[in-house]
Design a protein around this motif. Structure first.
Motif, PDB file in Angstrom:
ATOM      1  N   PHE A 142      -5.050   9.638  -0.300  1.00 35.97           N
ATOM      2  CA  PHE A 142      -5.909   9.445   0.863  1.00 35.97           C
ATOM      3  C   PHE A 142      -6.342   7.987   0.763  1.00 35.97           C
ATOM      4  CE2 PHE A 142      -6.539  14.012   0.181  1.00 35.97           C
ATOM      5  CZ  PHE A 142      -6.324  14.478   1.467  1.00 35.97           C
ATOM      6  N   VAL A 143      -6.388   7.279   1.889  1.00 37.13           N
ATOM      7  CA  VAL A 143      -6.778   5.869   1.894  1.00 37.13           C
ATOM      8  C   VAL A 143      -7.967   5.718   2.830  1.00 37.13           C
ATOM      9  CG1 VAL A 143      -6.053   3.508   2.369  1.00 37.13           C
ATOM     10  CG2 VAL A 143      -4.404   5.151   1.440  1.00 37.13           C
ATOM     11  N   ARG A 144      -9.054   5.138   2.309  1.00 31.44           N
ATOM     12  CA  ARG A 144     -10.261   4.939   3.116  1.00 31.44           C
ATOM     13  C   ARG A 144     -10.645   3.464   3.147  1.00 31.44           C
ATOM     14  NH1 ARG A 144     -11.133   9.858   0.821  1.00 31.44           N
ATOM     15  NH2 ARG A 144     -11.830  11.512   2.218  1.00 31.44           N
TER      16      ARG A 144
ATOM     17  N   THR B 298     -13.758   5.103   7.396  1.00 26.60           N
ATOM     18  CA  THR B 298     -12.522   5.415   8.104  1.00 26.60           C
ATOM     19  C   THR B 298     -11.460   5.927   7.140  1.00 26.60           C
ATOM     20  OG1 THR B 298     -12.971   3.709   9.756  1.00 26.60           O
ATOM     21  CG2 THR B 298     -10.692   4.472   9.577  1.00 26.60           C
ATOM     22  N   LEU B 299     -10.942   7.112   7.407  1.00 27.17           N
ATOM     23  CA  LEU B 299      -9.807   7.642   6.659  1.00 27.17           C
ATOM     24  C   LEU B 299      -8.552   7.140   7.368  1.00 27.17           C
ATOM     25  CD1 LEU B 299      -8.739   9.426   4.383  1.00 27.17           C
ATOM     26  CD2 LEU B 299      -8.909  11.372   5.943  1.00 27.17           C
ATOM     27  N   VAL B 300      -7.846   6.227   6.725  1.00 28.04           N
ATOM     28  CA  VAL B 300      -6.678   5.583   7.338  1.00 28.04           C
ATOM     29  C   VAL B 300      -5.636   6.620   7.750  1.00 28.04           C
ATOM     30  CG1 VAL B 300      -4.787   3.950   6.947  1.00 28.04           C
ATOM     31  CG2 VAL B 300      -7.091   3.402   6.148  1.00 28.04           C
ATOM     32  N   ASN B 301      -5.412   7.623   6.909  1.00 32.69           N
ATOM     33  CA  ASN B 301      -4.447   8.676   7.220  1.00 32.69           C
ATOM     34  C   ASN B 301      -4.746   9.262   8.601  1.00 32.69           C
ATOM     35  OD1 ASN B 301      -5.313   8.439   4.402  1.00 32.69           O
ATOM     36  ND2 ASN B 301      -3.757   9.941   3.905  1.00 32.69           N
TER      37      ASN B 301
ATOM     38  N   MET C 208       0.845  -1.175   0.000  1.00 31.41           N
ATOM     39  CA  MET C 208       0.000   0.000   0.000  1.00 31.41           C
ATOM     40  C   MET C 208       0.889   1.237   0.000  1.00 31.41           C
ATOM     41  SD  MET C 208      -2.949   1.170   2.702  1.00 31.41           S
ATOM     42  CE  MET C 208      -1.868   1.985   3.852  1.00 31.41           C
ATOM     43  N   PRO C 209       0.535   2.244  -0.764  1.00 33.00           N
ATOM     44  CA  PRO C 209       1.351   3.461  -0.772  1.00 33.00           C
ATOM     45  C   PRO C 209       1.247   4.219   0.542  1.00 33.00           C
ATOM     46  CG  PRO C 209      -0.614   3.713  -2.131  1.00 33.00           C
ATOM     47  CD  PRO C 209      -0.583   2.293  -1.679  1.00 33.00           C
ATOM     48  N   GLN C 210       2.258   5.035   0.815  1.00 29.27           N
ATOM     49  CA  GLN C 210       2.231   5.892   2.007  1.00 29.27           C
ATOM     50  C   GLN C 210       1.054   6.849   1.901  1.00 29.27           C
ATOM     51  OE1 GLN C 210       4.193   6.156   4.808  1.00 29.27           O
ATOM     52  NE2 GLN C 210       2.999   7.863   5.502  1.00 29.27           N
ATOM     53  N   PRO C 211       0.148   6.864   2.882  1.00 27.28           N
ATOM     54  CA  PRO C 211      -0.971   7.790   2.830  1.00 27.28           C
ATOM     55  C   PRO C 211      -0.518   9.250   2.823  1.00 27.28           C
ATOM     56  CG  PRO C 211      -1.415   6.050   4.396  1.00 27.28           C
ATOM     57  CD  PRO C 211       0.029   5.931   3.993  1.00 27.28           C
ATOM     58  N   TRP C 212      -1.273  10.096   2.131  1.00 28.97           N
ATOM     59  CA  TRP C 212      -0.938  11.497   1.952  1.00 28.97           C
ATOM     60  C   TRP C 212      -1.074  12.283   3.250  1.00 28.97           C
ATOM     61  CZ3 TRP C 212      -3.317  16.237   2.422  1.00 28.97           C
ATOM     62  CH2 TRP C 212      -2.647  17.297   1.829  1.00 28.97           C
TER      63      TRP C 212
ATOM     64  N   ILE D 210      -2.985   8.851  12.743  1.00 29.69           N
ATOM     65  CA  ILE D 210      -2.646  10.002  13.583  1.00 29.69           C
ATOM     66  C   ILE D 210      -3.377   9.882  14.920  1.00 29.69           C
ATOM     67  CG2 ILE D 210      -2.929  12.510  13.852  1.00 29.69           C
ATOM     68  CD1 ILE D 210      -2.503  12.648  10.753  1.00 29.69           C
ATOM     69  N   ARG D 211      -4.651   9.547  14.876  1.00 25.58           N
ATOM     70  CA  ARG D 211      -5.451   9.418  16.090  1.00 25.58           C
ATOM     71  C   ARG D 211      -4.846   8.392  17.047  1.00 25.58           C
ATOM     72  NH1 ARG D 211      -8.831   6.701  18.751  1.00 25.58           N
ATOM     73  NH2 ARG D 211      -8.997   4.954  17.343  1.00 25.58           N
ATOM     74  N   GLN D 212      -4.322   7.302  16.492  1.00 24.77           N
ATOM     75  CA  GLN D 212      -3.718   6.252  17.314  1.00 24.77           C
ATOM     76  C   GLN D 212      -2.306   6.612  17.778  1.00 24.77           C
ATOM     77  OE1 GLN D 212      -3.946   2.249  15.736  1.00 24.77           O
ATOM     78  NE2 GLN D 212      -5.981   2.609  14.899  1.00 24.77           N
ATOM     79  N   GLY D 213      -1.790   7.736  17.334  1.00 26.54           N
ATOM     80  CA  GLY D 213      -0.448   8.154  17.734  1.00 26.54           C
ATOM     81  C   GLY D 213       0.663   7.439  16.991  1.00 26.54           C
ATOM     82  N   LEU D 214       0.328   6.842  15.840  1.00 24.43           N
ATOM     83  CA  LEU D 214       1.303   6.065  15.076  1.00 24.43           C
ATOM     84  C   LEU D 214       1.790   6.791  13.831  1.00 24.43           C
ATOM     85  CD1 LEU D 214      -0.439   2.647  15.524  1.00 24.43           C
ATOM     86  CD2 LEU D 214       1.660   3.425  16.640  1.00 24.43           C
ATOM     87  N   ALA D 215       1.339   8.012  13.651  1.00 22.98           N
ATOM     88  CA  ALA D 215       1.783   8.865  12.540  1.00 22.98           C
ATOM     89  C   ALA D 215       1.587  10.301  12.992  1.00 22.98           C
ATOM     90  CB  ALA D 215       0.956   8.585  11.288  1.00 22.98           C
ATOM     91  N   TRP D 216       2.169  11.199  12.251  1.00 21.52           N
ATOM     92  CA  TRP D 216       2.008  12.620  12.549  1.00 21.52           C
ATOM     93  C   TRP D 216       1.768  13.352  11.244  1.00 21.52           C
ATOM     94  CZ3 TRP D 216       6.102   9.492  13.438  1.00 21.52           C
ATOM     95  CH2 TRP D 216       7.223   9.657  12.625  1.00 21.52           C
ATOM     96  N   VAL D 217       1.157  14.516  11.361  1.00 21.01           N
ATOM     97  CA  VAL D 217       0.879  15.329  10.173  1.00 21.01           C
ATOM     98  C   VAL D 217       2.207  15.764   9.569  1.00 21.01           C
ATOM     99  CG1 VAL D 217      -0.150  17.470   9.308  1.00 21.01           C
ATOM    100  CG2 VAL D 217      -1.332  16.128  11.061  1.00 21.01           C
ATOM    101  N   PHE D 218       2.329  15.588   8.281  1.00 21.98           N
ATOM    102  CA  PHE D 218       3.541  15.962   7.554  1.00 21.98           C
ATOM    103  C   PHE D 218       3.334  17.394   7.062  1.00 21.98           C
ATOM    104  CE2 PHE D 218       6.729  14.139   4.223  1.00 21.98           C
ATOM    105  CZ  PHE D 218       7.734  14.893   4.791  1.00 21.98           C
ATOM    106  N   THR D 219       3.563  18.351   7.955  1.00 28.77           N
ATOM    107  CA  THR D 219       3.227  19.755   7.694  1.00 28.77           C
ATOM    108  C   THR D 219       3.971  20.350   6.507  1.00 28.77           C
ATOM    109  OG1 THR D 219       4.836  20.457   9.348  1.00 28.77           O
ATOM    110  CG2 THR D 219       2.549  20.230  10.069  1.00 28.77           C
ATOM    111  N   ARG D 220       5.086  19.791   6.144  1.00 29.45           N
ATOM    112  CA  ARG D 220       5.843  20.318   5.009  1.00 29.45           C
ATOM    113  C   ARG D 220       5.039  20.261   3.710  1.00 29.45           C
ATOM    114  NH1 ARG D 220      11.697  18.050   2.978  1.00 29.45           N
ATOM    115  NH2 ARG D 220      11.911  19.425   1.210  1.00 29.45           N
TER     116      ARG D 220
END
Length: 79
Positions: free
Chosen positions: A49-51, A55-58, A1-5, A62-72
């Motif tokens: 975006f992956v759904r 549920t939006l996986v992206n 699966m590609p890296q979610p946006w 983040i909600r689970q604390g396993l990713a963070w917003v890539f603000t760049r």
């Protein structure tokens, strides 16, 4: 699966990389997913975006604390 946006997840060999991969697998394995391309990265890979259903996986990672917003790169309201 590609890296979610719009998010960044730890990768293999990084702290919590295995946990992030496991959580993603639980969310998507053997399920119908919807992939909505958002952009392509510098290597030509689709970054979507992956759904899964509603549920939006992206966002869920983040909600689970396993990713963070890539603000760049994240310039949409979801960020």
């Amino acid at each position: 699966m590609p890296q979610p946006w719009g998010i960044d997840c730890p990768e293999k060999g990084q702290d919590f990389g295995t946990k992030a991969k496991h959580a993603t697998s639980i969310l998507v394995f053997a399920k119908v997913i919807e992939v909505e391309p958002a952009t392509t990265d510098r290597y030509g890979r689709t970054v979507p975006f992956v759904r899964v259903g509603d549920t939006l996986v992206n966002e869920e990672l983040i909600r689970q604390g396993l990713a963070w917003v890539f603000t760049r790169y994240c310039d949409r309201a979801i960020c």
